[in-house]
Enzyme design. Structure first.
Site, PDB file in Angstrom:
ATOM      1  N   GLU A 105     -19.453  30.437 -17.755  1.00  9.07           N
ATOM      2  CA  GLU A 105     -18.671  29.998 -18.923  1.00  9.07           C
ATOM      3  C   GLU A 105     -19.281  28.757 -19.550  1.00  9.07           C
ATOM      4  OE1 GLU A 105     -15.785  28.182 -21.539  1.00  9.07           O
ATOM      5  OE2 GLU A 105     -16.624  27.265 -19.747  1.00  9.07           O
ATOM      6  N   ASP A 145     -18.066  28.346 -12.355  1.00  6.35           N
ATOM      7  CA  ASP A 145     -19.186  27.429 -12.605  1.00  6.35           C
ATOM      8  C   ASP A 145     -18.655  26.126 -13.201  1.00  6.35           C
ATOM      9  OD1 ASP A 145     -18.542  28.760 -15.094  1.00  6.35           O
ATOM     10  OD2 ASP A 145     -20.455  28.077 -15.922  1.00  6.35           O
TER      11      ASP A 145
HETATM   12  N1  BES Z   1     -12.240  24.825 -20.334  1.00  6.86           N
HETATM   13  C1  BES Z   1     -13.146  24.441 -21.349  1.00  6.86           C
HETATM   14  C2  BES Z   1     -12.607  24.607 -22.745  1.00  6.86           C
HETATM   15  C3  BES Z   1     -11.360  23.843 -23.091  1.00  6.86           C
HETATM   16  C4  BES Z   1     -11.066  22.616 -22.525  1.00  6.86           C
HETATM   17  C5  BES Z   1     -10.496  24.375 -24.005  1.00  6.86           C
HETATM   18  C6  BES Z   1      -9.907  21.947 -22.858  1.00  6.86           C
HETATM   19  C7  BES Z   1      -9.361  23.708 -24.374  1.00  6.86           C
HETATM   20  C8  BES Z   1      -9.055  22.493 -23.782  1.00  6.86           C
HETATM   21  C9  BES Z   1     -14.432  25.236 -21.187  1.00  6.86           C
HETATM   22  O1  BES Z   1     -14.875  25.255 -19.851  1.00  6.86           O
HETATM   23  C10 BES Z   1     -15.526  24.576 -21.963  1.00  6.86           C
HETATM   24  O2  BES Z   1     -15.858  23.470 -21.662  1.00  6.86           O
HETATM   25  N2  BES Z   1     -16.102  25.278 -22.936  1.00  6.86           N
HETATM   26  C11 BES Z   1     -17.230  24.785 -23.644  1.00  6.86           C
HETATM   27  C12 BES Z   1     -17.917  25.889 -24.386  1.00  6.86           C
HETATM   28  C13 BES Z   1     -19.070  26.495 -23.653  1.00  6.86           C
HETATM   29  C14 BES Z   1     -19.751  27.541 -24.485  1.00  6.86           C
HETATM   30  C15 BES Z   1     -20.069  25.476 -23.184  1.00  6.86           C
HETATM   31  C16 BES Z   1     -16.812  23.772 -24.660  1.00  6.86           C
HETATM   32  O3  BES Z   1     -15.703  23.828 -25.199  1.00  6.86           O
HETATM   33  O4  BES Z   1     -17.636  22.889 -24.923  1.00  6.86           O
HETATM   34 MN    MN Z   2     -13.335  25.683 -18.580  1.00  4.32          MN
HETATM   35 MN    MN Z   3     -15.889  23.273 -19.483  1.00  5.15          MN
END
Ligand code: BES
Ligand code: MN
Ligand code: MN
Length: 460
Positions: A152, A88
Site C-alpha cells: 500500500e 507494509d
Molecule cells: N493510511 C494511509 C492513508 C490515510 C491516512 C488516509 C490518514 C486517511 C487518513 C495510507 O497508508 C497512506 O499513507 N497512503 C499514502 C498513499 C500511497 C500511495 C503512498 C498517502 O496518503 O500518502
Molecule cells: Mn495506511
Molecule cells: Mn501510510
C-alpha cells in the site's frame, strides 16, 4: 455488547502481545533491503488469520510483495464483508528522531510507539482479533473475507492486478477498511472520502558536471536555484496552483455540503500548537478542513542537489531534484494531472537547464456513500460503542486501491478508522493509543451485526 467487552477484557494482554510481535517486523515496502522481513510478516499475518479461525488462508505471490488472503463462511443468506488492510509500513527515517527504536514497540503514556502502530498494523489487526472474537463466540453474522496486502505504501500496483484477476473470489457486499483517522475519542468520526494522488520526480540539469562555484558561479545557471524558482512559481499569491487546467475537473462542494463539513470540531489554536507553527498556510477562500479534505494540493516531499555532507564544499551542482506530490479530489484524474504537470514544468524551464519528469504512482480520489446500509451499520456500531454518533469527515490521505475496488469489483467502501491525525503517521515516533486499539476490536463485531441486520431488513 457485554459479551464482546468481556472477551476483550479477558484477552487484553494477548491481543497486545500479538500486535507487538507484528510490529517488530520491519516490513518496509519502499526499500528492497527489507524484502525478507516483508515475507516473514506475510507469514505471520497468515498464521494469525488461521489461528483466528479463517479458512483457505493463502499467501498469494505477486510480482512484488505477497497478499495474504483468508475467508470464513459462504452462506448465500448472509452478506459478505471484505476486510482490506496493509502489513507494509513506511521507512522509519529519520532514525535519530525516534525516542525508542521504530521496530521495538514501547508503551508510553498509554500509547504504543512503533512504525506501523497506527498505519496500518494496529488497525488491520483489530479486524483479525474482532474476527477471532466472533468465531469464538459462535456468532459470525456475515461471511468474511480478508485481503491484507504488502504494497500500500508504494502504490498497490500489484494488488490492482490481483483484484482484476480474482473478481469472483473477492465478491462482497462491502469493503471495510480501518486505515484512516477519526477526530478524537470524544468526537468519533467516519471519513467519507479520500484524496487521489499523482506522485512524480523532477530532475533539473544545468552544466554537464559539478563546477567550482567561484570559477563558474555567476556565469552558469545553478540548477538548484532554477528548480527552487520553478517550484515556487507553482503557487500564486493566493496559494492557488498555477498549472493551467489543474482545477478544470474539480467538483466544487455545494454550500450545504461546505457548511456540514465545517461543523466538525476544529480548533485552530490547538492545531497550530500541535504542529509548532505560528500561522497556517493554504488556498485562499477555504477553511483548514476544506483545504485538507476537499481541495487539491501540490507539495514538495523532498528536494536535493549539490553538496549536503558535513562542512562546506564550494560547488555549483550539475543537477537538482525534487519529489512532488499532488493530492487530487473528485473528479480529477491522476493521469491527466500528471500530464498537465509535466507539460507545464517543461514549459516554464529556462533554456539554461534541461528538465526530466518521471511519474511514480498515482491513485484516484473517492467519495463513499453516506446513505448506504453499510454506512448506516458503521454509524450504529460507533454510536453504540462510543456513546455518540460519528461525525462524517473528509480525509486528506489516499488509499489508491479504494477507487479500484469500486471500478473493478463494483463494491463501495466503509472507512472505519480508529487512528488520530496526531498519531504521527509516516513520521518519527508514530503511535497508536491502546484504548483506540481495544475500542476498535469492540466496535468491529457491532458493524458485522448491524450490517447483517440492516441488509436483512433492506432485502425484505
Ligand atoms: N493510511 C494511509 C492513508 C490515510 C491516512 C488516509 C490518514 C486517511 C487518513 C495510507 O497508508 C497512506 O499513507 N497512503 C499514502 C498513499 C500511497 C500511495 C503512498 C498517502 O496518503 O500518502
Ligand atoms: Mn495506511
Ligand atoms: Mn501510510
Amino acid at each position: 455488547m457485554q459479551q464482546i467487552k468481556q472477551y476483550v477484557e479477558q484477552n487484553k494482554q494477548r491481543f497486545l502481545d500479538e500486535l507487538f510481535e507484528l510490529l517488530r517486523f520491519p516490513s518496509v515496502s519502499a526499500d528492497p533491503k527489507y524484502k525478507q522481513d516483508v515475507l516473514k510478516t506475510a507469514d505471520y499475518v497468515a498464521q494469525k488469520l488461521k489461528e483466528a479461525g479463517a479458512d483457505h488462508v493463502e499467501i498469494c505471490e505477486t510480482a512484488g510483495n505477497p497478499i495474504v488472503y483468508g475467508e470464513k463462511g459462504s452462506d448465500p443468506g448472509k452478506p459478505t464483508i471484505l476486510v482490506y488492510g496493509h502489513y507494509d509500513v513506511q521507512p522509519p527515517d529519520p532514525l535519530e528522531l525516534w525516542e525508542t527504536p521504530p521496530f521495538e514497540p514501547t508503551i508510553r503514556d498509554g500509547k504504543i510507539y512503533a512504525r506501523g502502530s497506527a498505519d496500518d498494523k494496529g488497525q488491520f489487526y483489530m479486524h483479525v482479533k474482532a474476527f477471532e472474537l466472533m468465531v469464538q463466540q459462535g456468532n459470525l453474522p456475515c461471511n468474511v473475507k480478508f485481503m491484507i496486502e504488502g504494497e500500500e505504501e508504494v502504490g498497490s500496483s500489484n494488488l490492482g492486478i490481483f483484484v482484476k484477476a480474482n473478481k469472483e473470489r473477492l465478491k462482497a457486499d462491502v469493503v471495510l477498511i480501518s486505515d484512516t483517522s477519526m477526530i478524537s475519542m470524544e468526537h468519533p468520526s467516519l471519513e467519507t472520502g479520500l484524496r487521489g494522488l499523482s506522485y512524480l520526480e523532477v530532475e533539473v540539469t544545468g552544466p554537464n558536471r559539478d563546477l567550482h562555484s567561484g570559477v563558474y558561479g555567476g556565469a552558469v545557471a545553478n540548477p538548484a536555484t532554477i528548480l527552487a524558482k520553478m517550484i515556487a512559481s507553482l503557487h500564486d499569491e493566493n496559494n492557488h496552483i498555477t498549472i493551467p487546467g489543474f482545477y478544470d475537473d474539480v467538483a466544487e462542494l455545494t454550500t450545504p455540503e461546505r457548511k456540514a463539513l465545517n461543523e466538525a470540531p476544529y480548533d485552530e489554536a490547538t492545531y497550530k500548537a500541535d504542529l509548532g507553527v505560528d500561522e497556517l498556510w493554504g488556498e485562499k477562500g477555504y477553511s483548514t478542513l476544506e483545504r485538507t479534505g476537499t481541495r487539491p494540493t501540490l507539495e514538495v516531499n523532498g528536494i536535493w542537489g549539490g553538496y549536503i555532507g558535513e562542512g562546506a564544499k564550494t560547488v555549483l551542482p550539475s543537477k537538482a531534484y525534487a519529489k512532488i506530490s499532488m493530492r487530487l479530489v473528485p473528479d480529477q484524474h491522476s493521469n491527466k494531472i500528471t500530464k498537465l504537470f509535466t507539460d507545464h514544468f517543461k514549459k516554464i524551464a529556462p533554456k539554461s537547464v534541461k528538465v526530466k519528469v518521471t511519474p511514480h504512482h498515482g491513485g484516484e480520489p473517492v467519495v463513499t456513500p453516506t446513505n448506504s446500509v453499510a454506512f448506516k451499520a458503521a454509524q450504529k456500531a460507533i454510536t453504540e460503542s462510543f456513546g455518540k454518533a460519528p461525525i462524517p469527515t473528509r480525509g486528506g490521505g489516499s488509499i489508491p486501491i479504494v477507487a479500484l475496488f469500486e471500478a473493478e469489483l463494483g463494491i463501495k467502501t466503509v472507512l472505519m478508522g480508529f487512528g488520530l491525525d496526531s498519531d504521527a503517521l509516516h513520521s518519527p515516533n508514530e503511535k497508536y493509543d491502546i484504548v483506540n486499539y481495544y475500542k476498535g476490536i469492540e466496535t468491529i463485531p457491532l458493524f458485522h451485526k448491524y450490517f447483517a441486520e440492516l441488509s436483512d431488513t433492506w432485502r425484505l
